[in-house]
Design a protein around this motif. Structure first.
Motif, PDB file in Angstrom:
ATOM      1  N   LEU A   1     -16.329  20.334 -20.777  1.00 18.59           N
ATOM      2  CA  LEU A   1     -17.570  19.757 -21.295  1.00 18.59           C
ATOM      3  C   LEU A   1     -18.785  20.103 -20.443  1.00 18.59           C
ATOM      4  N   LEU A   2     -18.678  19.993 -19.128  1.00 18.08           N
ATOM      5  CA  LEU A   2     -19.852  20.249 -18.294  1.00 18.08           C
ATOM      6  C   LEU A   2     -20.210  21.732 -18.244  1.00 18.08           C
ATOM      7  N   ASP A   3     -19.300  22.606 -18.639  1.00 23.04           N
ATOM      8  CA  ASP A   3     -19.613  24.034 -18.731  1.00 23.04           C
ATOM      9  C   ASP A   3     -20.231  24.384 -20.082  1.00 23.04           C
ATOM     10  N   ALA A   4     -20.276  23.426 -20.986  1.00 24.38           N
ATOM     11  CA  ALA A   4     -20.776  23.681 -22.340  1.00 24.38           C
ATOM     12  C   ALA A   4     -22.290  23.500 -22.452  1.00 24.38           C
ATOM     13  N   LEU A   5     -22.925  23.036 -21.399  1.00 29.66           N
ATOM     14  CA  LEU A   5     -24.366  22.797 -21.462  1.00 29.66           C
ATOM     15  C   LEU A   5     -25.096  24.089 -21.830  1.00 29.66           C
ATOM     16  N   GLY A   6     -25.925  24.027 -22.860  1.00 31.39           N
ATOM     17  CA  GLY A   6     -26.674  25.191 -23.310  1.00 31.39           C
ATOM     18  C   GLY A   6     -25.961  26.033 -24.335  1.00 31.39           C
ATOM     19  N   LEU A   7     -24.655  25.794 -24.537  1.00 28.44           N
ATOM     20  CA  LEU A   7     -23.904  26.553 -25.528  1.00 28.44           C
ATOM     21  C   LEU A   7     -24.046  25.914 -26.912  1.00 28.44           C
ATOM     22  N   VAL A   8     -23.504  26.596 -27.915  1.00 24.85           N
ATOM     23  CA  VAL A   8     -23.623  26.158 -29.305  1.00 24.85           C
ATOM     24  C   VAL A   8     -22.243  25.795 -29.828  1.00 24.85           C
ATOM     25  N   LEU A   9     -22.146  24.659 -30.497  1.00 25.35           N
ATOM     26  CA  LEU A   9     -20.862  24.214 -31.024  1.00 25.35           C
ATOM     27  C   LEU A   9     -20.364  25.162 -32.110  1.00 25.35           C
ATOM     28  N   GLY A  10     -19.070  25.493 -32.023  1.00 28.98           N
ATOM     29  CA  GLY A  10     -18.461  26.365 -33.017  1.00 28.98           C
ATOM     30  C   GLY A  10     -17.800  25.605 -34.146  1.00 28.98           C
ATOM     31  N   GLU A  11     -17.788  24.285 -34.071  1.00 24.86           N
ATOM     32  CA  GLU A  11     -17.215  23.452 -35.130  1.00 24.86           C
ATOM     33  C   GLU A  11     -17.909  22.094 -35.106  1.00 24.86           C
ATOM     34  N   ALA A  12     -17.832  21.393 -36.240  1.00 23.28           N
ATOM     35  CA  ALA A  12     -18.391  20.047 -36.306  1.00 23.28           C
ATOM     36  C   ALA A  12     -17.537  19.097 -35.470  1.00 23.28           C
ATOM     37  N   VAL A  13     -18.181  18.097 -34.894  1.00 26.73           N
ATOM     38  CA  VAL A  13     -17.480  17.074 -34.117  1.00 26.73           C
ATOM     39  C   VAL A  13     -17.621  15.745 -34.843  1.00 26.73           C
ATOM     40  N   CYS A  14     -16.479  15.137 -35.158  1.00 29.62           N
ATOM     41  CA  CYS A  14     -16.465  13.841 -35.835  1.00 29.62           C
ATOM     42  C   CYS A  14     -16.000  12.752 -34.864  1.00 29.62           C
ATOM     43  N   ALA A  15     -16.469  11.549 -35.106  1.00 27.89           N
ATOM     44  CA  ALA A  15     -16.143  10.437 -34.214  1.00 27.89           C
ATOM     45  C   ALA A  15     -14.697  10.009 -34.404  1.00 27.89           C
ATOM     46  N   ASP A  16     -14.001   9.864 -33.295  1.00 28.64           N
ATOM     47  CA  ASP A  16     -12.619   9.368 -33.372  1.00 28.64           C
ATOM     48  C   ASP A  16     -12.545   7.869 -33.129  1.00 28.64           C
ATOM     49  N   VAL A  17     -13.675   7.273 -32.740  1.00 27.98           N
ATOM     50  CA  VAL A  17     -13.764   5.825 -32.544  1.00 27.98           C
ATOM     51  C   VAL A  17     -15.142   5.363 -32.982  1.00 27.98           C
ATOM     52  N   ASP A  18     -15.254   4.067 -33.242  1.00 29.60           N
ATOM     53  CA  ASP A  18     -16.576   3.487 -33.453  1.00 29.60           C
ATOM     54  C   ASP A  18     -17.346   3.490 -32.149  1.00 29.60           C
ATOM     55  N   SER A  19     -18.667   3.554 -32.258  1.00 35.40           N
ATOM     56  CA  SER A  19     -19.506   3.412 -31.073  1.00 35.40           C
ATOM     57  C   SER A  19     -20.652   2.438 -31.402  1.00 35.40           C
ATOM     58  N   PRO A  20     -20.699   1.305 -30.685  1.00 31.46           N
ATOM     59  CA  PRO A  20     -19.715   0.855 -29.693  1.00 31.46           C
ATOM     60  C   PRO A  20     -18.388   0.502 -30.366  1.00 31.46           C
ATOM     61  N   PRO A  21     -17.304   0.519 -29.609  1.00 30.69           N
ATOM     62  CA  PRO A  21     -15.985   0.291 -30.206  1.00 30.69           C
ATOM     63  C   PRO A  21     -15.703  -1.182 -30.517  1.00 30.69           C
ATOM     64  N   PHE A  22     -16.510  -2.096 -30.037  1.00 28.80           N
ATOM     65  CA  PHE A  22     -16.316  -3.530 -30.294  1.00 28.80           C
ATOM     66  C   PHE A  22     -17.671  -4.213 -30.180  1.00 28.80           C
ATOM     67  N   ASP A  23     -17.780  -5.403 -30.764  1.00 27.71           N
ATOM     68  CA  ASP A  23     -19.001  -6.196 -30.598  1.00 27.71           C
ATOM     69  C   ASP A  23     -19.169  -6.511 -29.119  1.00 27.71           C
ATOM     70  N   ASN A  24     -20.351  -6.245 -28.575  1.00 26.45           N
ATOM     71  CA  ASN A  24     -20.558  -6.537 -27.161  1.00 26.45           C
ATOM     72  C   ASN A  24     -21.969  -7.042 -26.930  1.00 26.45           C
ATOM     73  N   SER A  25     -22.182  -7.582 -25.748  1.00 26.12           N
ATOM     74  CA  SER A  25     -23.449  -8.220 -25.426  1.00 26.12           C
ATOM     75  C   SER A  25     -24.468  -7.212 -24.909  1.00 26.12           C
ATOM     76  N   ALA A  26     -25.705  -7.360 -25.371  1.00 31.05           N
ATOM     77  CA  ALA A  26     -26.800  -6.519 -24.893  1.00 31.05           C
ATOM     78  C   ALA A  26     -27.499  -7.125 -23.686  1.00 31.05           C
ATOM     79  N   VAL A  27     -27.097  -8.346 -23.284  1.00 30.40           N
ATOM     80  CA  VAL A  27     -27.748  -9.046 -22.174  1.00 30.40           C
ATOM     81  C   VAL A  27     -26.708  -9.783 -21.344  1.00 30.40           C
TER      82      VAL A  27
END
Length: 416
Positions: free
Chosen positions: A25-51
Motif C-alpha cells: 500500500l505505501l508503495d502505491a502512492l501516486g500510482l493508478v488503480l487497475g481495478e475497482a475497490v469495494c468495501a468489505d466492511v461498513d465504515s464505521p463498522p459499528f455505531d460509535n461516539s463522536a465525543v
C-alpha cells in the motif's frame, strides 16, 4: 515538420497503460488503480461516539437543563477498542469515550461538558435528541459499495480509504521503467573539474530527476561517447534485445541532430522505427521519437533547456499515459505578461517564466535570456509561456497561455 500538438498526438498514439501488479500500500502512492475497490466492511463498522461523554436514552433527558438536571445511574465505562457489556435501560447511562461503541439501548450522546459525574451517578445538564453525537455504522461507506473506481490515482486520502478497506496490496498500473542516456564526447562526470572543451553532465541528472518526479522508475543510467557502435550496444541493452529486463521507455539527450557525430537517429532507425523527427518548437526542434523492441524511444536535443522543455511537453505525458493516468497535461491558465518577450514567427516557443497570483490575476515574468543553453533560465521558473508560431514579439499587458509547472506564488519579488 509537425506542430507541437501534432507531435504529441503521435507520441500518445503509441502509448498505452502498462500491466497491473499488486504493490504494498505505501508503495502505491501516486500510482493508478487497475481495478475497482469495494468495501468489505461498513465504515464505521459499528455505531460509535463522536465525543467523550455519556450514552443516554434521549427520552430520559429531553427536559434536562442546568436548573433542572436529570439524574442517571452510571452502569459502565466504554473505551475505544472495547465492547459494551451492559445495555442502557431507562434511567441509566454509560460513560463512552470518542470512537468507542454505543451500548445497546442508548440512542444519543451527552458531551462531558454538559454533565456532572459523582459517586456512580451522572447529572445531565442539557437535553439530547436521538442521534446526537453518534456516528452510525455505514454512514460513511456501506459494505459492498464501490469506493474507488479503476483508474483512480492514489493520494494520501485514497491511501487512508484503502487501508480502511484492508487493501494491503492494491492492484495498480505499474510505473514505467525508464532508461536515461546522455551522449557527447564533451561531457564529463559531475565529480570532475571540466578540462578544455568539456562540461559536466547536467542532462543525465536532470532527466533522472524529471523521470522520478513524474512517478516513473529508473531502469538504468548511461553516458555514451559519440561512437556509433557504443550507441547501438547501449540501445540494444536498454531495449532488452540481448536479454535482460527491458526498459519501457528510453530517453536520450544529444546526438539527435544532423552532425557528423550524431548517431542517435540512425541507430534508432536501424534497430527499431522512427515515428517522428523534428518539431516546430523552440527550444527543442531536433526531437526524435520511435520504438526499439517494446520500448518507446525519445531522442531529446542536447542543449539543457531544450532537454527539459521537450521532456515536459512529450515525455511526461507519455509516462503518465503508461501509468494509466487520465490527466496527461499540466494545468494551463492565461497570464498577463509583465515584461517584453521577443519572438520571431515560425515556431511555437515555450519561454521559462515566473508566474504570480496578484489580486485575482495571474501575472508572468520571463526568467531573463531564453537561449536553449541558458540553464539558469530554469531556476525559479514555475511556468512555460506558450507563444504561438505565428505571433510576433509580445509586450507587457499581452495575454499569454502559461503551462503551470508548479503552483503560482502569491507574494515575493516578481522579477528578481
Amino acid at each position: 515538420m509537425l506542430t507541437v500538438d501534432e507531435a504529441l498526438a503521435r507520441v500518445l498514439a503509441h502509448a498505452a497503460p502498462l500491466d497491473a501488479v499488486r504493490v504494498p500500500l505505501l508503495d502505491a502512492l501516486g500510482l493508478v488503480l487497475g481495478e475497482a475497490v469495494c468495501a468489505d466492511v461498513d465504515s464505521p463498522p459499528f455505531d460509535n461516539s463522536a465525543v467523550d461523554g455519556y450514552a443516554v436514552r434521549a427520552a430520559d433527558v429531553q427536559a434536562a437543563s442546568p436548573g433542572a438536571p436529570v439524574d442517571l445511574v452510571l452502569v459502565e465505562e466504554v473505551h475505544a477498542g472495547t465492547w459494551p457489556a451492559r445495555d442502557v435501560g431507562p434511567g441509566a447511562c454509560a460513560k463512552v469515550m470518542t470512537g468507542a461503541p454505543i451500548p445497546r439501548g442508548a440512542d444519543a450522546m451527552v458531551m462531558r461538558e454538559d454533565a456532572r459525574e459523582q459517586a456512580g451517578r451522572v447529572a445531565v445538564l442539557a437535553p439530547a435528541r436521538p442521534g446526537d453525537h453518534v456516528r452510525r455504522a455505514g454512514e460513511d461507506i456501506r459494505r459492498g459499495e464501490e469506493v474507488l473506481p479503476a483508474g483512480t490515482r492514489i493520494g494520501p486520502a485514497e491511501t487512508a480509504v484503502l487501508a480502511a478497506m484492508g487493501a494491503a496490496k492494491p492492484l495498480c498500473i505499474r510505473p514505467p521503467r525508464v532508461a536515461v542516456v546522455s551522449t557527447g564526447d564533451e561531457v564529463c562526470p559531475i565529480e570532475e573539474q571540466p578540462g578544455p572543451g568539456r562540461l559536466r553532465n547536467s542532462n543525465l541528472h536532470a532527466l533522472a530527476a524529471l523521470v522520478r518526479e513524474a512517478g516513473a522508475r529508473i531502469h538504468s543510467l548511461r553516458h555514451l561517447r559519440d561512437d556509433e557502435a557504443e550507441t547501438e550496444a547501449a540501445f540494444r541493452a536498454c531495449a532488452g534485445l540481448e536479454g535482460g529486463e527491458p526498459a519501457d521507455v528510453i530517453v536520450t539527450s544529444g546526438g539527435v541532430s544532423v552532425g557528423d557525430r550524431d548517431f542517435v537517429k540512425p541507430v534508432l532507425e536501424r534497430l527499431g522505427s522512427l515515428a517522428l523527427w523534428r518539431v516546430k518548437l523552440k527550444p527543442g526542434k531536433p526531437l526524435a521519437f520511435g520504438q526499439i523492441g517494446s520500448a518507446l524511444f525519445f531522442g531529446l536535443p542536447g542543449n539543457p533547456v531544450s532537454t527539459m522543455v521537450t521532456f515536459e511537453l512529450f515525455v511526461r505525458p507519455a509516462l503518465w499515459r503508461l501509468m494509466g493516468r487520465s490527466d496527461l497535461a499540466r494545468p494551463r491558465a492565461l497570464a498577463v505578461l509583465q515584461a517584453p518577450l521577443p519572438h520571431t514567427p515560425g515556431r511555437q516557443e515555450f519561454a521559462r517564466a515566473r508566474v504570480r497570483l496578484t489580486e485575482g490575476a495571474l501575472l508572468a515574468w520571463p526568467t531573463g535570456a531564453q537561449g536553449s543553453g541558458m540553464l539558469r533560465s530554469l531556476l525559479g521558473a514555475n511556468a512555460l509561456l506558450s507563444v504561438p508560431a505565428d505571433a510576433g514579439s509580445l509586450l507587457p499587458g499581452d495575454m499569454v497561455e502559461a503551462l503551470l509547472l508548479d503552483l503560482p506564488c502569491t507574494r515575493g519579488a516578481s522579477s528578481a
